[in-house]
Write an enzyme that holds these catalytic residues in place. Structure first.
Site, PDB file in Angstrom:
ATOM      1  N   GLY A  12      52.751  80.872 -50.263  1.00 62.83           N
ATOM      2  CA  GLY A  12      53.772  79.817 -50.327  1.00 62.83           C
ATOM      3  C   GLY A  12      53.920  79.280 -51.730  1.00 62.83           C
ATOM      4  O   GLY A  12      54.006  78.063 -51.948  1.00 62.83           O
ATOM      5  N   ARG A  38      60.310  84.662 -50.694  1.00 63.44           N
ATOM      6  CA  ARG A  38      61.380  84.807 -51.707  1.00 63.44           C
ATOM      7  C   ARG A  38      60.817  85.388 -53.004  1.00 63.44           C
ATOM      8  O   ARG A  38      60.431  84.662 -53.906  1.00 63.44           O
ATOM      9  CB  ARG A  38      62.040  83.452 -51.940  1.00 63.44           C
ATOM     10  CG  ARG A  38      62.880  82.985 -50.740  1.00 63.44           C
ATOM     11  CD  ARG A  38      63.326  81.562 -50.888  1.00 63.44           C
ATOM     12  NE  ARG A  38      62.220  80.635 -50.859  1.00 63.44           N
ATOM     13  CZ  ARG A  38      62.244  79.398 -51.357  1.00 63.44           C
ATOM     14  NH1 ARG A  38      63.327  78.951 -51.928  1.00 63.44           N
ATOM     15  NH2 ARG A  38      61.179  78.614 -51.279  1.00 63.44           N
ATOM     16  N   ASP A  63      55.681  87.616 -45.697  1.00 62.95           N
ATOM     17  CA  ASP A  63      55.864  86.666 -44.601  1.00 62.95           C
ATOM     18  C   ASP A  63      54.523  86.615 -43.874  1.00 62.95           C
ATOM     19  O   ASP A  63      54.118  87.607 -43.245  1.00 62.95           O
ATOM     20  CB  ASP A  63      56.989  87.149 -43.671  1.00 62.95           C
ATOM     21  CG  ASP A  63      57.307  86.121 -42.594  1.00 62.95           C
ATOM     22  OD1 ASP A  63      56.411  85.337 -42.221  1.00 62.95           O
ATOM     23  OD2 ASP A  63      58.465  86.101 -42.125  1.00 62.95           O
ATOM     24  N   ASN A  90      48.253  78.048 -48.327  1.00 60.95           N
ATOM     25  CA  ASN A  90      49.174  76.915 -48.440  1.00 60.95           C
ATOM     26  C   ASN A  90      50.467  77.099 -47.643  1.00 60.95           C
ATOM     27  O   ASN A  90      51.064  76.116 -47.216  1.00 60.95           O
ATOM     28  CB  ASN A  90      49.494  76.718 -49.933  1.00 60.95           C
ATOM     29  CG  ASN A  90      50.696  75.836 -50.158  1.00 60.95           C
ATOM     30  OD1 ASN A  90      50.632  74.623 -49.993  1.00 60.95           O
ATOM     31  ND2 ASN A  90      51.824  76.454 -50.528  1.00 60.95           N
ATOM     32  N   SER A 143      46.679  68.751 -43.374  1.00 59.78           N
ATOM     33  CA  SER A 143      47.565  67.588 -43.522  1.00 59.78           C
ATOM     34  C   SER A 143      46.877  66.372 -42.908  1.00 59.78           C
ATOM     35  O   SER A 143      46.028  66.521 -42.006  1.00 59.78           O
ATOM     36  CB  SER A 143      48.876  67.853 -42.777  1.00 59.78           C
ATOM     37  OG  SER A 143      49.663  66.681 -42.725  1.00 59.78           O
ATOM     38  N   TYR A 156      53.719  70.239 -34.792  1.00 60.24           N
ATOM     39  CA  TYR A 156      53.304  70.342 -36.203  1.00 60.24           C
ATOM     40  C   TYR A 156      51.893  69.763 -36.352  1.00 60.24           C
ATOM     41  O   TYR A 156      51.021  70.380 -36.982  1.00 60.24           O
ATOM     42  CB  TYR A 156      54.289  69.614 -37.126  1.00 60.24           C
ATOM     43  CG  TYR A 156      53.809  69.621 -38.572  1.00 60.24           C
ATOM     44  CD1 TYR A 156      53.800  70.801 -39.309  1.00 60.24           C
ATOM     45  CD2 TYR A 156      53.320  68.463 -39.180  1.00 60.24           C
ATOM     46  CE1 TYR A 156      53.325  70.823 -40.620  1.00 60.24           C
ATOM     47  CE2 TYR A 156      52.851  68.479 -40.486  1.00 60.24           C
ATOM     48  CZ  TYR A 156      52.854  69.664 -41.201  1.00 60.24           C
ATOM     49  OH  TYR A 156      52.369  69.701 -42.491  1.00 60.24           O
ATOM     50  N   PRO A 186      46.818  66.317 -47.238  1.00 55.55           N
ATOM     51  CA  PRO A 186      47.707  65.362 -47.904  1.00 55.55           C
ATOM     52  C   PRO A 186      48.498  64.518 -46.911  1.00 55.55           C
ATOM     53  O   PRO A 186      48.848  64.960 -45.818  1.00 55.55           O
ATOM     54  CB  PRO A 186      48.674  66.256 -48.695  1.00 55.55           C
ATOM     55  CG  PRO A 186      48.132  67.654 -48.592  1.00 55.55           C
ATOM     56  CD  PRO A 186      47.336  67.694 -47.341  1.00 55.55           C
ATOM     57  N   GLY A 187      48.818  63.291 -47.369  1.00 56.92           N
ATOM     58  CA  GLY A 187      49.849  62.492 -46.700  1.00 56.92           C
ATOM     59  C   GLY A 187      51.200  62.897 -47.266  1.00 56.92           C
ATOM     60  O   GLY A 187      51.431  64.076 -47.566  1.00 56.92           O
ATOM     61  N   VAL A 189      54.006  64.029 -49.420  1.00 58.46           N
ATOM     62  CA  VAL A 189      54.189  64.665 -50.726  1.00 58.46           C
ATOM     63  C   VAL A 189      55.668  65.011 -50.839  1.00 58.46           C
ATOM     64  O   VAL A 189      56.214  65.662 -49.938  1.00 58.46           O
ATOM     65  CB  VAL A 189      53.365  65.965 -50.849  1.00 58.46           C
ATOM     66  CG1 VAL A 189      53.398  66.477 -52.282  1.00 58.46           C
ATOM     67  CG2 VAL A 189      51.949  65.783 -50.344  1.00 58.46           C
TER      68      VAL A 189
HETATM   69  P1  NDP Z   1      57.657  73.443 -49.419  1.00 56.01           P
HETATM   70  O1  NDP Z   1      58.692  73.615 -48.364  1.00 56.01           O
HETATM   71  O2  NDP Z   1      58.071  72.916 -50.733  1.00 56.01           O
HETATM   72  O3  NDP Z   1      56.862  74.821 -49.626  1.00 56.01           O
HETATM   73  C1  NDP Z   1      56.490  75.624 -48.537  1.00 56.01           C
HETATM   74  C2  NDP Z   1      56.086  76.989 -49.044  1.00 56.01           C
HETATM   75  O4  NDP Z   1      55.640  77.771 -47.931  1.00 56.01           O
HETATM   76  C3  NDP Z   1      57.233  77.728 -49.705  1.00 56.01           C
HETATM   77  O5  NDP Z   1      56.764  78.348 -50.880  1.00 56.01           O
HETATM   78  C4  NDP Z   1      57.618  78.785 -48.670  1.00 56.01           C
HETATM   79  O6  NDP Z   1      58.055  79.954 -49.353  1.00 56.01           O
HETATM   80  C5  NDP Z   1      56.273  79.041 -47.996  1.00 56.01           C
HETATM   81  N1  NDP Z   1      56.401  79.609 -46.668  1.00 56.01           N
HETATM   82  C6  NDP Z   1      56.972  79.056 -45.575  1.00 56.01           C
HETATM   83  N2  NDP Z   1      56.950  79.924 -44.554  1.00 56.01           N
HETATM   84  C7  NDP Z   1      56.335  81.051 -45.014  1.00 56.01           C
HETATM   85  C8  NDP Z   1      56.032  82.313 -44.441  1.00 56.01           C
HETATM   86  N3  NDP Z   1      56.343  82.597 -43.161  1.00 56.01           N
HETATM   87  N4  NDP Z   1      55.407  83.247 -45.197  1.00 56.01           N
HETATM   88  C9  NDP Z   1      55.104  82.973 -46.489  1.00 56.01           C
HETATM   89  N5  NDP Z   1      55.363  81.802 -47.091  1.00 56.01           N
HETATM   90  C10 NDP Z   1      56.000  80.857 -46.350  1.00 56.01           C
HETATM   91  O7  NDP Z   1      56.563  72.469 -48.761  1.00 56.01           O
HETATM   92  P2  NDP Z   1      55.134  71.940 -49.271  1.00 56.01           P
HETATM   93  O8  NDP Z   1      54.816  72.425 -50.607  1.00 56.01           O
HETATM   94  O9  NDP Z   1      55.123  70.495 -49.011  1.00 56.01           O
HETATM   95  O10 NDP Z   1      54.198  72.631 -48.179  1.00 56.01           O
HETATM   96  C11 NDP Z   1      53.049  73.380 -48.507  1.00 56.01           C
HETATM   97  C12 NDP Z   1      51.971  73.099 -47.476  1.00 56.01           C
HETATM   98  O11 NDP Z   1      51.615  71.717 -47.553  1.00 56.01           O
HETATM   99  C13 NDP Z   1      52.377  73.346 -46.038  1.00 56.01           C
HETATM  100  O12 NDP Z   1      51.307  73.978 -45.363  1.00 56.01           O
HETATM  101  C14 NDP Z   1      52.592  71.938 -45.482  1.00 56.01           C
HETATM  102  O13 NDP Z   1      52.402  71.872 -44.100  1.00 56.01           O
HETATM  103  C15 NDP Z   1      51.548  71.178 -46.249  1.00 56.01           C
HETATM  104  N6  NDP Z   1      51.705  69.731 -46.332  1.00 56.01           N
HETATM  105  C16 NDP Z   1      52.831  69.188 -46.888  1.00 56.01           C
HETATM  106  C17 NDP Z   1      52.947  67.808 -46.976  1.00 56.01           C
HETATM  107  C18 NDP Z   1      54.177  67.132 -47.501  1.00 56.01           C
HETATM  108  O14 NDP Z   1      54.366  65.929 -47.250  1.00 56.01           O
HETATM  109  N7  NDP Z   1      55.032  67.822 -48.245  1.00 56.01           N
HETATM  110  C19 NDP Z   1      51.867  66.932 -46.531  1.00 56.01           C
HETATM  111  C20 NDP Z   1      50.742  67.615 -45.957  1.00 56.01           C
HETATM  112  C21 NDP Z   1      50.668  68.958 -45.888  1.00 56.01           C
HETATM  113  P3  NDP Z   1      59.233  80.937 -48.878  1.00 56.01           P
HETATM  114  O15 NDP Z   1      60.256  80.106 -48.163  1.00 56.01           O
HETATM  115  O16 NDP Z   1      59.728  81.543 -50.155  1.00 56.01           O
HETATM  116  O17 NDP Z   1      58.547  81.935 -48.003  1.00 56.01           O
HETATM  117  C1  8X3 Z   2      53.139  66.607 -43.846  1.00 53.62           C
HETATM  118  C2  8X3 Z   2      52.952  65.122 -43.798  1.00 53.62           C
HETATM  119  O1  8X3 Z   2      53.269  63.060 -42.336  1.00 53.62           O
HETATM  120  O2  8X3 Z   2      55.156  64.585 -42.535  1.00 53.62           O
HETATM  121  O3  8X3 Z   2      52.044  67.261 -43.305  1.00 53.62           O
HETATM  122  O4  8X3 Z   2      53.240  65.171 -41.223  1.00 53.62           O
HETATM  123  S1  8X3 Z   2      53.687  64.479 -42.390  1.00 53.62           S
END
Ligand code: NDP
Ligand code: 8X3
Length: 257
Positions: A12, A38, A63, A90, A143, A156, A186-187, A189
């Protein structure tokens, strides 16, 4: 762990926390293995980081929901003699905020297949090489949603509770090895996360972060650096990282305009 020259695998890596990890570990002189769906986005990022830091960076269209693709990815790494020193599990997403009894089953499956099964496939495919070498660090991105529920969080949250359990299980199973495993929780982000959750609805996404001094993806990448750089005998097994403005999912301070 001294980071310079280490191989860091990030799933990711096209966006948000994964991209921030790629940038931070590149600046630390690590070799990168970047994976996401991507590939063109990864190639652009890798090109930029190679030029800026003189590091090696491989990119893979992946994927994580495809078991076959994940094991082919692992085979390619093995063929290139790339064993992760750090694996950042991630890749993940949320879809919607429906009540459970009104939920979209396709969305449930996408979350479970990505957040739980995808993380499991990647771990099963790559951790054996780390164990065989008796060295490395697995960072599982969970998370705060993996500790407590909020309305509409149902599936989720369950997927992140599962990541929490899997991180505990992995740690138990790694006892006696020098492979560490950390759950980062994380909370809020500000990334593309809410745009994905709300299928591109900008106003719903903006409302999540309105008036909140939210975390940045760089804050979480820096937390990951912190746990990885800890001395080899220190294993930070879990770390809850919240914005100062958010003390629980429901306890959020918003500054009025
Ligand atoms: P983004 O949407 O910015 O990034 C998500 C990433 O995951 C992208 O690079 C996407 O790439 C990749 N991804 C999604 N599905 C797939 C797949 N099937 N195969 C490979 N890659 C995949 O979100 P975040 O950076 O916030 O999320 C990253 C992680 O952090 C996640 O696990 C999320 O649950 C967790 N998280 C996020 C929080 C927040 O508040 N933002 C808080 C707590 C946890 P692509 O689409 O190119 O495949
Ligand atoms: C992402 C944070 O609070 O949207 O894991 O679930 S929350």
């Amino acid at each position: 762990m001294e980071l310079k020259g280490k191989t860091v695998v990030v799933t990711g890596a096209t966006s948000g926390i994964g991209e921030a990890c790629a940038r931070l570990f590149a600046a630390k002189g690590c070799s990168l293995v970047l994976a996401a769906r991507r590939k063109e986005v990864l190639d652009k990022l890798a090109g930029e980081l190679k030029a800026a830091h003189g590091i090696a960076a491989e990119t893979f269209a992946l994927d994580v929901r495809s078991r076959k693709a994940v094991f082919a990815f692992a085979d390619e790494l093995t063929a290139k003699k790339l064993v992760p020193d750090v694996l950042v599990n991630n890749a993940g997403l949320a879809r919607g905020l429906s009540k459970l009894h009104e939920g979209d089953i396709d969305e449930w499956e996408e979350m479970i297949d990505t957040n739980v099964k995808g993380l499991l496939y990647v771990s099963r495919a790559l951790v054996p090489q780390m164990v065989a070498r008796n060295y490395g660090h697995v960072v599982n991105v969970g998370s705060s949603a993996g500790r407590s529920l909020y309305p509409g969080g149902n599936v989720y949250c369950a997927s992140k509770f599962a990541v929490n359990a899997l991180n505990q299980g992995l740690n138990i199973d790694l006892v006696g090895t020098n492979v560490r495993a950390t759950l980062i929780e994380p909370g809020m982000v500000k990334t593309n996360f809410s745009m994905v959750r709300f299928s591109g609805d900008q106003s719903k996404s903006d409302a999540v972060y309105e008036g909140v001094r939210f975390l940045s993806a760089e804050d979480i990448a820096d937390t990951i650096r912190y746990v990885v750089e800890a001395p080899d005998h220190v294993n930070i097994q879990s770390l809850l990282v919240m914005p100062t403005d958010q003390r629980a999912s429901f306890a959020v301070h918003r500054e009025k305009k």
